[in-house]
Design a protein around this motif. Structure first.
Motif, mmCIF file in Angstrom:
data_model
loop_
_atom_site.group_PDB
_atom_site.id
_atom_site.type_symbol
_atom_site.label_atom_id
_atom_site.label_comp_id
_atom_site.label_asym_id
_atom_site.label_seq_id
_atom_site.Cartn_x
_atom_site.Cartn_y
_atom_site.Cartn_z
ATOM 1 N N THR A 160 0.822 -1.214 0.000
ATOM 2 C CA THR A 160 0.000 0.000 0.000
ATOM 3 C C THR A 160 0.857 1.266 0.000
ATOM 4 O O THR A 160 0.324 2.368 0.052
ATOM 5 C CB THR A 160 -0.955 0.030 1.211
ATOM 6 N N ARG A 161 2.185 1.086 -0.031
ATOM 7 C CA ARG A 161 3.147 2.193 -0.097
ATOM 8 C C ARG A 161 2.999 3.170 1.074
ATOM 9 O O ARG A 161 2.793 4.375 0.877
ATOM 10 C CB ARG A 161 3.026 2.933 -1.427
ATOM 11 N N PRO A 162 3.109 2.654 2.287
ATOM 12 C CA PRO A 162 2.932 3.533 3.444
ATOM 13 C C PRO A 162 4.162 4.399 3.702
ATOM 14 O O PRO A 162 5.264 4.091 3.261
ATOM 15 C CB PRO A 162 2.726 2.542 4.593
ATOM 16 N N LYS A 163 3.931 5.455 4.470
ATOM 17 C CA LYS A 163 5.029 6.237 5.037
ATOM 18 C C LYS A 163 5.386 5.699 6.417
ATOM 19 O O LYS A 163 6.532 5.806 6.855
ATOM 20 C CB LYS A 163 4.619 7.714 5.161
ATOM 21 N N LEU A 164 4.370 5.149 7.100
ATOM 22 C CA LEU A 164 4.534 4.636 8.457
ATOM 23 C C LEU A 164 3.938 3.237 8.512
ATOM 24 O O LEU A 164 2.787 3.028 8.132
ATOM 25 C CB LEU A 164 3.816 5.547 9.462
ATOM 26 N N LEU A 165 4.731 2.281 9.005
ATOM 27 C CA LEU A 165 4.292 0.891 9.130
ATOM 28 C C LEU A 165 4.140 0.551 10.601
ATOM 29 O O LEU A 165 5.071 0.700 11.386
ATOM 30 C CB LEU A 165 5.318 -0.040 8.478
ATOM 31 N N LEU A 166 2.948 0.096 10.990
ATOM 32 C CA LEU A 166 2.663 -0.303 12.356
ATOM 33 C C LEU A 166 2.673 -1.831 12.445
ATOM 34 O O LEU A 166 1.920 -2.496 11.731
ATOM 35 C CB LEU A 166 1.288 0.214 12.804
ATOM 36 N N LEU A 167 3.515 -2.363 13.317
ATOM 37 C CA LEU A 167 3.635 -3.813 13.492
ATOM 38 C C LEU A 167 3.140 -4.173 14.893
ATOM 39 O O LEU A 167 3.740 -3.771 15.889
ATOM 40 C CB LEU A 167 5.088 -4.267 13.320
ATOM 41 N N ASP A 168 2.058 -4.940 14.970
ATOM 42 C CA ASP A 168 1.459 -5.303 16.250
ATOM 43 C C ASP A 168 1.940 -6.688 16.664
ATOM 44 O O ASP A 168 1.485 -7.699 16.127
ATOM 45 C CB ASP A 168 -0.069 -5.275 16.135
ATOM 46 N N GLU A 169 2.874 -6.726 17.607
ATOM 47 C CA GLU A 169 3.468 -7.957 18.136
ATOM 48 C C GLU A 169 3.898 -8.918 17.013
ATOM 49 O O GLU A 169 3.416 -10.044 16.919
ATOM 50 C CB GLU A 169 2.502 -8.649 19.093
ATOM 51 N N PRO A 170 4.807 -8.472 16.155
ATOM 52 C CA PRO A 170 5.213 -9.316 15.018
ATOM 53 C C PRO A 170 5.883 -10.620 15.426
ATOM 54 O O PRO A 170 5.872 -11.581 14.664
ATOM 55 C CB PRO A 170 6.189 -8.412 14.251
ATOM 56 N N ALA A 171 6.476 -10.684 16.631
ATOM 57 C CA ALA A 171 7.166 -11.908 17.049
ATOM 58 C C ALA A 171 6.261 -12.870 17.806
ATOM 59 O O ALA A 171 6.721 -13.936 18.236
ATOM 60 C CB ALA A 171 8.381 -11.554 17.919
ATOM 61 N N ALA A 172 4.976 -12.534 17.957
ATOM 62 C CA ALA A 172 4.062 -13.409 18.701
ATOM 63 C C ALA A 172 4.015 -14.794 18.063
ATOM 64 O O ALA A 172 3.806 -14.943 16.858
ATOM 65 C CB ALA A 172 2.667 -12.795 18.733
ATOM 66 N N GLY A 173 4.224 -15.828 18.876
ATOM 67 C CA GLY A 173 4.151 -17.203 18.397
ATOM 68 C C GLY A 173 5.390 -17.714 17.708
ATOM 69 O O GLY A 173 5.410 -18.856 17.224
ATOM 70 N N MET A 174 6.443 -16.901 17.658
ATOM 71 C CA MET A 174 7.660 -17.325 16.966
ATOM 72 C C MET A 174 8.654 -17.953 17.928
ATOM 73 O O MET A 174 8.731 -17.580 19.105
ATOM 74 C CB MET A 174 8.324 -16.122 16.274
ATOM 75 N N ASN A 175 9.431 -18.907 17.405
ATOM 76 C CA ASN A 175 10.528 -19.470 18.190
ATOM 77 C C ASN A 175 11.731 -18.542 18.094
ATOM 78 O O ASN A 175 11.740 -17.583 17.302
ATOM 79 C CB ASN A 175 10.858 -20.890 17.708
ATOM 80 N N PRO A 176 12.784 -18.778 18.903
ATOM 81 C CA PRO A 176 13.933 -17.859 18.911
ATOM 82 C C PRO A 176 14.590 -17.663 17.550
ATOM 83 O O PRO A 176 14.998 -16.537 17.213
ATOM 84 C CB PRO A 176 14.897 -18.517 19.907
ATOM 85 N N ASN A 177 14.684 -18.727 16.751
ATOM 86 C CA ASN A 177 15.297 -18.583 15.432
ATOM 87 C C ASN A 177 14.443 -17.708 14.519
ATOM 88 O O ASN A 177 14.966 -16.860 13.778
ATOM 89 C CB ASN A 177 15.498 -19.960 14.787
ATOM 90 N N GLU A 178 13.117 -17.918 14.576
ATOM 91 C CA GLU A 178 12.219 -17.094 13.761
ATOM 92 C C GLU A 178 12.259 -15.642 14.212
ATOM 93 O O GLU A 178 12.216 -14.727 13.383
ATOM 94 C CB GLU A 178 10.793 -17.637 13.855
ATOM 95 N N THR A 179 12.364 -15.423 15.525
ATOM 96 C CA THR A 179 12.428 -14.057 16.043
ATOM 97 C C THR A 179 13.701 -13.354 15.585
ATOM 98 O O THR A 179 13.673 -12.173 15.207
ATOM 99 C CB THR A 179 12.353 -14.065 17.583
ATOM 100 N N ALA A 180 14.816 -14.077 15.617
ATOM 101 C CA ALA A 180 16.081 -13.490 15.153
ATOM 102 C C ALA A 180 15.992 -13.114 13.678
ATOM 103 O O ALA A 180 16.465 -12.049 13.258
ATOM 104 C CB ALA A 180 17.220 -14.475 15.388
ATOM 105 N N GLU A 181 15.364 -13.985 12.881
ATOM 106 C CA GLU A 181 15.190 -13.694 11.457
ATOM 107 C C GLU A 181 14.257 -12.497 11.259
ATOM 108 O O GLU A 181 14.487 -11.652 10.385
ATOM 109 C CB GLU A 181 14.639 -14.924 10.729
#
Length: 252
Positions: free
Chosen positions: A168-189
């Motif tokens: 959508t070509r935003p100027k501001l991106l809001l991320l709501d708990e993007p790491a929720a449910g991720m394991n440590p490797n996924e979080t690092a990525e």
């Protein structure tokens, strides 16, 4: 001038002050964190900034333009996009079609052009296909372009949701708990992905997150909410070492 300027924003639900006098400034290109205990009002702030809720007081401006009270569609077109704690994809649509939904928000042709399949329709659709593939390549999803979104592993679903928001070509991106449910490797990525998005797309990012390793690793500044009110704000290290924040949120 700050890219996002929030001034004494607030909303009341039946006498409950869910958010009260919340103010924040985010500079262009910043990676900013919004943290606090469950129920502190963080997602409510996101809902106010994206037009899901209308504030009962205060205002917010994006790039100097007052967007207070605008609809979700208007706010998105002005340059604010978001993801959700619980991933919201069109699960029965293909990966590439999920991204094309976002791109259609920026490309326009009328009903007449679409119905009669005029030359402009085919040219626009060709452009949208090309842009969608380029976005998928950025996130390493081009090989799965024809998969159903529901068939992607969790980490790739999160990347697809971010790619759709960026479409959508935003100027501001809001991320709501993007790491929720991720394991440590996924979080690092994910940390590397967020940094990459900021740098590659010259993006300004505001994120809600409970994973303090991620917050400390990528956020330049933080605001802390507690019971709908700002408890602290400032540079990340200083906020995370603030005794009031440690007592109220970090549980020490």
């Amino acid at each position: 001038m700050a890219l996002l300027e929030v001034t004494k924003l607030g909303i009341t639900f039946g006498g409950l002050h869910a958010v009260e006098d919340f103010s924040m400034q985010i500079e262009k290109g910043q990676l900013y964190g919004l943290i606090g205990p469950n129920g502190a009002g963080k997602t409510t702030v996101f809902n106010l900034l994206t037009g899901v809720y209308k504030p009962t007081k205060g205002s917010f401006c994006l790039d100097g333009e007052d967007l207070t009270g605008k609809s979700s569609i208007e706010i998105n077109k002005k340059g604010i996009a978001r993801t959700f704690q619980n991933i919201r994809l069109f699960h029965k649509m293909s990966v590439i079609d999920n991204v094309k939904v976002g791109l259609h928000n920026q490309h326009g042709y009328g009903i007449f052009t679409s119905f009669f399949r005029l030359p402009r329709y085919f040219q626009e659709e060709k452009n949208i296909d090309r842009e969608a593939v380029e976005l998928l390549k950025v996130f390493g999803l081009e090989r799965e372009r024809d998969y159903l979104a529901s068939n992607l592993p969790y980490g790739k679903q999160r990347k697809l949701e971010i790619a759709r928001a960026l479409a959508t070509r935003p100027k501001l991106l809001l991320l709501d708990e993007p790491a929720a449910g991720m394991n440590p490797n996924e979080t690092a990525e994910l940390m590397e992905t967020i940094k990459f998005v900021r740098d590659q797309f010259d993006m300004t990012i505001l994120l809600i997150e409970h994973d303090m390793r991620l917050v400390a690793g990528i956020c330049e500044r933080l605001s802390v909410l507690n019971f709908g009110q700002e408890l602290a704000s400032g540079e990340t290290a200083a906020v995370l070492n603030n005794p009031a924040v440690i007592t109220a949120y970090l549980g020490e």
